[in-house]
Design an enzyme around this catalytic site. Structure first.
Site, mmCIF file in Angstrom:
data_model
loop_
_atom_site.group_PDB
_atom_site.id
_atom_site.type_symbol
_atom_site.label_atom_id
_atom_site.label_comp_id
_atom_site.label_asym_id
_atom_site.label_seq_id
_atom_site.Cartn_x
_atom_site.Cartn_y
_atom_site.Cartn_z
ATOM 1 N N CYS A 180 0.770 -1.259 0.211
ATOM 2 C CA CYS A 180 -0.105 -0.112 -0.012
ATOM 3 C C CYS A 180 0.913 1.372 -0.024
ATOM 4 O O CYS A 180 0.486 2.215 0.385
ATOM 5 C CB CYS A 180 -1.008 0.164 1.308
ATOM 6 N N LYS B 246 -9.047 -1.790 10.191
ATOM 7 C CA LYS B 246 -8.996 -2.555 9.071
ATOM 8 C C LYS B 246 -7.907 -3.838 9.579
ATOM 9 O O LYS B 246 -6.814 -3.376 9.870
ATOM 10 C CB LYS B 246 -8.182 -1.887 7.772
ATOM 11 N N GLU C 196 -7.482 3.422 16.974
ATOM 12 C CA GLU C 196 -7.091 3.902 15.572
ATOM 13 C C GLU C 196 -8.397 4.674 15.064
ATOM 14 O O GLU C 196 -7.925 5.698 14.394
ATOM 15 C CB GLU C 196 -7.259 2.326 14.926
ATOM 16 N N LYS D 297 -13.529 -3.208 8.781
ATOM 17 C CA LYS D 297 -13.175 -4.242 7.681
ATOM 18 C C LYS D 297 -12.086 -5.377 8.193
ATOM 19 O O LYS D 297 -11.304 -5.062 8.655
ATOM 20 C CB LYS D 297 -12.749 -3.323 6.386
#
Length: 327
Positions: free
Chosen positions: A126, A196, A235, A250
């Site tokens: 990423c 996530k 987070e 997610k």
């Protein structure tokens, strides 16, 4: 006197009268994979899902709109990849062209752009890579921030209504928010993939997007599935403080407890991502004759709403919308 809760379940009308959770097509965000080819390419690990051309994505978006779905999210698969993922922020990139085309044809449809680099890098991570002191490869966090910010601005310039950073880089929401504001896109919201996890449930997506890492894995930046409430709250709080307009969990199905935690802890809109592996499991069970697809899908999506999701990204969106319309 014997309590008889069954009285309120006796007929469909009585059950509907007492129903606490609603599920409508407006709750769905329809994901679209867009590639640079002129053909539609079925994805073997996700039956019923394809990579679309830009023109095909417009037609898929139209179908979603006609079923009452008001939002789509775009994932791009470029023809060419490089270590920096430069096609993610190219002005003529595939997502940029798709966003422009969809907004031209369907101006009232909300177009969300997935803001990441993994589909665009030749190594599948990423952001650009660097080596750690022990010789392992990892993403250079701060170098990635600059590229993610450039990607978000290019997506907004192309017509995306919302940008959705999914890279799990520290500080990505702040970097994107600052860049959007500086470029005159202060009206464009940021939908943060705030919580996530480094999940096995992403396997089919990586086939669909061609984004499996060629070295290492994403465990050094995505969250540990065994992490608990403290890490999830940290987070989410960081992203909210940096200017996120939406928070996301997610995957959804294995993390309904975290979805409920965020719903109880934040006032921001909350999105659940019903991911590719969750979709593929249902499809496999249905094909084997083990489960009823309609009942299973609607029950699963209702569970995500009950846990606190305001919206659900789901590959079941078109089918679920049709079933809901049928009643």
């Amino acid at each position: 006197m014997l309590d008889r809760p069954r009285r309120l379940r006796r007929t469909a009308g009585l059950r509907a009268l007492m129903r606490e959770v609603t599920l409508t097509p407006q709750h769905f965000i329809h994901p679209l994979f867009v590639h640079e080819q002129d053909t539609e390419l079925p994805i073997a690990t996700m039956p019923g899902v394809s990579r679309h051309s830009v023109a095909g994505a417009v037609e898929q978006a139209r179908t979603a709109r006609d079923l009452g779905i008001t939002s789509v999210i775009l994932f791009g698969i470029p023809d060419e990849k490089d270590p920096q993922g430069s096609q993610a922020y190219a002005e003529g990139g595939v997502i940029q062209r798709a966003a422009t085309a969809i907004k031209a044809e369907l101006p009232d449809l909300t177009v969300i752009a997935d803001t990441c680099l993994c589909e665009y890098t030749d190594h599948g991570h990423c952001g650009p890579l660097c080596q750690t002191q022990d010789g392992d490869w990892t993403v250079d966090n701060d170098a990635a921030l600059e590229l993610l910010a450039r990607t978000a601005v290019s997506q907004a310039r192309a017509g995306a209504d919302v940008v959705a950073p999914s890279a799990m880089m520290d500080g990505q929401v702040a970097a994107i928010r600052t860049a959007l504001d500086a470029a005159g896109f202060e009206h464009v919201p940021v939908m943060s993939y705030a919580v996530k996890y480094a999940s096995a449930y992403y396997g089919p997506f990586r086939d669909a997007a061609g984004s499996a890492p060629s070295v290492g894995n994403r465990a050094s930046y995505q969250m540990d599935p065994a992490g608990g409430e403290r890490e999830a709250l940290r987070e989410a709080r960081l992203d909210a403080a940096q200017g996120a307009d939406y928070l996301m969990v997610k995957p959804a199905l294995a993390y309904l407890d975290i979805l409920r935690l965020l719903r109880d802890s934040f006032d921001l809109p909350l999105v659940a991502y019903n991911v590719s592996g969750e979709y593929a499991l249902v499809k496999a069970a249905v094909q084997a004759g083990y489960m009823d697809e309609r009942r299973t899908v609607l029950e699963t999506l209702t569970g995500m709403r009950r846990a606190g999701a305001d919206a659900i990204i789901t590959y079941h969106a078109l089918d679920a919308a049709r079933w809901l319309r049928e009643g």
